[in-house]
Design a protein around this motif. Structure first.
Motif, PDB file in Angstrom:
ATOM      1  N   THR A   1       0.828  -1.206   0.000  1.00 30.13           N
ATOM      2  CA  THR A   1       0.000   0.000   0.000  1.00 30.13           C
ATOM      3  C   THR A   1       0.860   1.252   0.000  1.00 30.13           C
ATOM      4  O   THR A   1       0.625   2.198  -0.761  1.00 30.13           O
ATOM      5  CB  THR A   1      -0.926   0.015   1.225  1.00 30.13           C
ATOM      6  OG1 THR A   1      -1.799  -1.122   1.180  1.00 30.13           O
ATOM      7  CG2 THR A   1      -1.762   1.294   1.268  1.00 30.13           C
ATOM      8  N   LEU A   2       1.872   1.269   0.862  1.00 28.85           N
ATOM      9  CA  LEU A   2       2.748   2.428   0.962  1.00 28.85           C
ATOM     10  C   LEU A   2       3.400   2.758  -0.369  1.00 28.85           C
ATOM     11  O   LEU A   2       3.396   3.913  -0.821  1.00 28.85           O
ATOM     12  CB  LEU A   2       3.826   2.176   2.025  1.00 28.85           C
ATOM     13  CG  LEU A   2       4.999   3.162   2.043  1.00 28.85           C
ATOM     14  CD1 LEU A   2       4.517   4.580   2.315  1.00 28.85           C
ATOM     15  CD2 LEU A   2       6.033   2.725   3.078  1.00 28.85           C
TER      16      LEU A   2
ATOM     17  N   ALA B   1       4.143   5.843  -5.527  1.00 35.72           N
ATOM     18  CA  ALA B   1       4.164   5.821  -6.991  1.00 35.72           C
ATOM     19  C   ALA B   1       5.588   6.041  -7.506  1.00 35.72           C
ATOM     20  O   ALA B   1       6.502   5.294  -7.181  1.00 35.72           O
ATOM     21  CB  ALA B   1       3.190   6.853  -7.547  1.00 35.72           C
ATOM     22  N   ASN B   2       5.799   7.097  -8.293  1.00 36.54           N
ATOM     23  CA  ASN B   2       7.115   7.341  -8.893  1.00 36.54           C
ATOM     24  C   ASN B   2       8.013   8.229  -8.049  1.00 36.54           C
ATOM     25  O   ASN B   2       9.064   8.663  -8.507  1.00 36.54           O
ATOM     26  CB  ASN B   2       6.931   7.973 -10.283  1.00 36.54           C
ATOM     27  CG  ASN B   2       6.227   7.050 -11.251  1.00 36.54           C
ATOM     28  OD1 ASN B   2       6.458   5.843 -11.243  1.00 36.54           O
ATOM     29  ND2 ASN B   2       5.358   7.606 -12.084  1.00 36.54           N
TER      30      ASN B   2
ATOM     31  N   ALA C   1       9.440  16.993   0.510  1.00 33.60           N
ATOM     32  CA  ALA C   1       9.763  15.646   0.987  1.00 33.60           C
ATOM     33  C   ALA C   1       8.512  14.923   1.465  1.00 33.60           C
ATOM     34  O   ALA C   1       7.598  15.521   2.039  1.00 33.60           O
ATOM     35  CB  ALA C   1      10.786  15.720   2.116  1.00 33.60           C
ATOM     36  N   LEU C   2       8.482  13.620   1.238  1.00 30.74           N
ATOM     37  CA  LEU C   2       7.398  12.769   1.720  1.00 30.74           C
ATOM     38  C   LEU C   2       7.870  12.030   2.967  1.00 30.74           C
ATOM     39  O   LEU C   2       8.980  11.494   2.994  1.00 30.74           O
ATOM     40  CB  LEU C   2       6.978  11.782   0.641  1.00 30.74           C
ATOM     41  CG  LEU C   2       6.394  12.402  -0.635  1.00 30.74           C
ATOM     42  CD1 LEU C   2       6.152  11.326  -1.690  1.00 30.74           C
ATOM     43  CD2 LEU C   2       5.107  13.146  -0.327  1.00 30.74           C
ATOM     44  N   ILE C   3       7.011  11.999   3.991  1.00 29.57           N
ATOM     45  CA  ILE C   3       7.363  11.377   5.263  1.00 29.57           C
ATOM     46  C   ILE C   3       6.311  10.346   5.626  1.00 29.57           C
ATOM     47  O   ILE C   3       5.123  10.663   5.734  1.00 29.57           O
ATOM     48  CB  ILE C   3       7.470  12.420   6.403  1.00 29.57           C
ATOM     49  CG1 ILE C   3       8.401  13.560   6.010  1.00 29.57           C
ATOM     50  CG2 ILE C   3       7.955  11.741   7.674  1.00 29.57           C
ATOM     51  CD1 ILE C   3       7.687  14.819   5.588  1.00 29.57           C
ATOM     52  N   TYR C   4       6.746   9.102   5.791  1.00 22.07           N
ATOM     53  CA  TYR C   4       5.861   7.997   6.193  1.00 22.07           C
ATOM     54  C   TYR C   4       6.017   7.770   7.688  1.00 22.07           C
ATOM     55  O   TYR C   4       7.137   7.661   8.193  1.00 22.07           O
ATOM     56  CB  TYR C   4       6.241   6.733   5.425  1.00 22.07           C
ATOM     57  CG  TYR C   4       5.562   5.472   5.914  1.00 22.07           C
ATOM     58  CD1 TYR C   4       4.236   5.201   5.570  1.00 22.07           C
ATOM     59  CD2 TYR C   4       6.242   4.549   6.695  1.00 22.07           C
ATOM     60  CE1 TYR C   4       3.618   4.036   5.997  1.00 22.07           C
ATOM     61  CE2 TYR C   4       5.628   3.384   7.123  1.00 22.07           C
ATOM     62  CZ  TYR C   4       4.318   3.134   6.776  1.00 22.07           C
ATOM     63  OH  TYR C   4       3.704   1.983   7.205  1.00 22.07           O
TER      64      TYR C   4
ATOM     65  N   SER D   1      -1.263   1.866  12.634  1.00 26.46           N
ATOM     66  CA  SER D   1      -1.778   3.018  11.908  1.00 26.46           C
ATOM     67  C   SER D   1      -0.623   3.578  11.094  1.00 26.46           C
ATOM     68  O   SER D   1       0.477   3.767  11.623  1.00 26.46           O
ATOM     69  CB  SER D   1      -2.304   4.079  12.884  1.00 26.46           C
ATOM     70  OG  SER D   1      -2.643   5.271  12.198  1.00 26.46           O
ATOM     71  N   TYR D   2      -0.848   3.847   9.812  1.00 22.87           N
ATOM     72  CA  TYR D   2       0.244   4.372   8.996  1.00 22.87           C
ATOM     73  C   TYR D   2      -0.248   5.530   8.152  1.00 22.87           C
ATOM     74  O   TYR D   2      -1.370   5.545   7.663  1.00 22.87           O
ATOM     75  CB  TYR D   2       0.920   3.282   8.158  1.00 22.87           C
ATOM     76  CG  TYR D   2       0.036   2.391   7.328  1.00 22.87           C
ATOM     77  CD1 TYR D   2       0.012   2.511   5.944  1.00 22.87           C
ATOM     78  CD2 TYR D   2      -0.736   1.388   7.911  1.00 22.87           C
ATOM     79  CE1 TYR D   2      -0.765   1.671   5.166  1.00 22.87           C
ATOM     80  CE2 TYR D   2      -1.514   0.547   7.143  1.00 22.87           C
ATOM     81  CZ  TYR D   2      -1.532   0.695   5.771  1.00 22.87           C
ATOM     82  OH  TYR D   2      -2.314  -0.139   4.998  1.00 22.87           O
ATOM     83  N   ARG D   3       0.628   6.534   8.013  1.00 25.93           N
ATOM     84  CA  ARG D   3       0.246   7.816   7.438  1.00 25.93           C
ATOM     85  C   ARG D   3       1.362   8.361   6.549  1.00 25.93           C
ATOM     86  O   ARG D   3       2.535   8.077   6.778  1.00 25.93           O
ATOM     87  CB  ARG D   3      -0.035   8.813   8.563  1.00 25.93           C
ATOM     88  CG  ARG D   3      -0.960   8.249   9.635  1.00 25.93           C
ATOM     89  CD  ARG D   3      -0.936   9.029  10.921  1.00 25.93           C
ATOM     90  NE  ARG D   3      -1.654   8.309  11.976  1.00 25.93           N
ATOM     91  CZ  ARG D   3      -1.929   8.802  13.168  1.00 25.93           C
ATOM     92  NH1 ARG D   3      -1.552  10.032  13.481  1.00 25.93           N
ATOM     93  NH2 ARG D   3      -2.580   8.086  14.054  1.00 25.93           N
ATOM     94  N   LEU D   4       0.971   9.165   5.581  1.00 27.27           N
ATOM     95  CA  LEU D   4       1.937   9.796   4.692  1.00 27.27           C
ATOM     96  C   LEU D   4       1.718  11.300   4.722  1.00 27.27           C
ATOM     97  O   LEU D   4       0.584  11.781   4.592  1.00 27.27           O
ATOM     98  CB  LEU D   4       1.779   9.264   3.266  1.00 27.27           C
ATOM     99  CG  LEU D   4       2.823   9.744   2.249  1.00 27.27           C
ATOM    100  CD1 LEU D   4       4.199   9.179   2.580  1.00 27.27           C
ATOM    101  CD2 LEU D   4       2.407   9.328   0.825  1.00 27.27           C
TER     102      LEU D   4
END
Length: 217
Positions: free
Chosen positions: A51-52, A57-58, A162-165, A193-196
């Motif tokens: 899922t993450l 994606a790219n 920046a993307l932070i998981y 629980s997981y978030r972006l």
């Protein structure tokens, strides 16, 4: 501070070295690598990782990746398999850090660095070059996620956009995140629980506009 991943009522591990992590996509797809069966080591499940990386994606290709609590290395290895440019992996447990280094050698990967160190101490020192993709998957129920996000935000670890998981225990419904981080995705699976999020500096006015980054309830 323990830097490994823990989960409540985790069963007693068997002998060291008997566990495995499977890479689910990219150039090393389906490769299985050994992990240390250390107390509290909690690899991100395959379903959550799938899922993450669909979310991302790219965004992984050519990214500079920071894995704040390396553990099994599943998230960093998945990123490198999908052609991230570089990964810095921080892991406190010596056995887990050594195993990560061995697995990188097995994959003949020279685009990663493993630090056997305390995450919060490393983050306090700041860095010379920021990161595009950051994973925060700390031991549960120790309040480490919020401390980590604050240090990333204030010590120059994040590039614009920046993307932070962030992966935390499911019962942690309120998480203090810097106000200028935009919530993009959120899901709950079992105890997790997981978030972006997306980091936006004061010079960034527009978030990513992509159907893969729409907020999910």
């Amino acid at each position: 501070m323990a830097n490994h991943r823990s989960i409540k009522n985790q069963s007693t591990k068997s002998q060291l070295g008997s566990g495995q992590v499977r890479i689910i996509g990219g150039q090393w797809r389906s490769r299985r690598l050994p992990i240390q069966d250390l107390d509290g080591l909690r690899p991100t499940p395959d379903r959550v990782r799938e899922t993450l990386f669909n979310w991302l994606a790219n965004s992984v290709v050519n990214a500079r990746v920071l894995d704040c609590f390396g553990g099994s290395g599943a998230l960093a290895l998945e990123s490198l398999s999908r052609y991230a440019n570089y990964a810095k992996i921080i892991e406190l447990q010596r056995g887990a850090a050594l195993q990560l280094k061995e697995n990188l050698q097995t994959l003949k990967c020279d685009k990663a660095e493993v630090l056997n160190a305390d995450t919060l101490m490393v983050l306090q020192q700041g860095c010379d070059q920021g990161f595009d993709l950051v994973f925060i998957d700390p031991p549960f129920r120790k309040g480490l996620a919020e401390k980590t996000t604050q240090l990333l935000d204030t010590q120059g670890w994040l590039n614009d956009g920046a993307l932070i998981y962030v992966e935390v225990e499911a019962e942690l419904t309120q998480l203090a995140i810097p106000s200028h981080w935009q919530a993009l995705k959120e899901k709950h699976t079992g105890q997790v629980s997981y978030r972006l999020y997306q980091y936006q500096s004061t010079n960034t006015t527009e978030p990513i506009e992509d159907e893969n980054h729409a907020l999910v309830d």
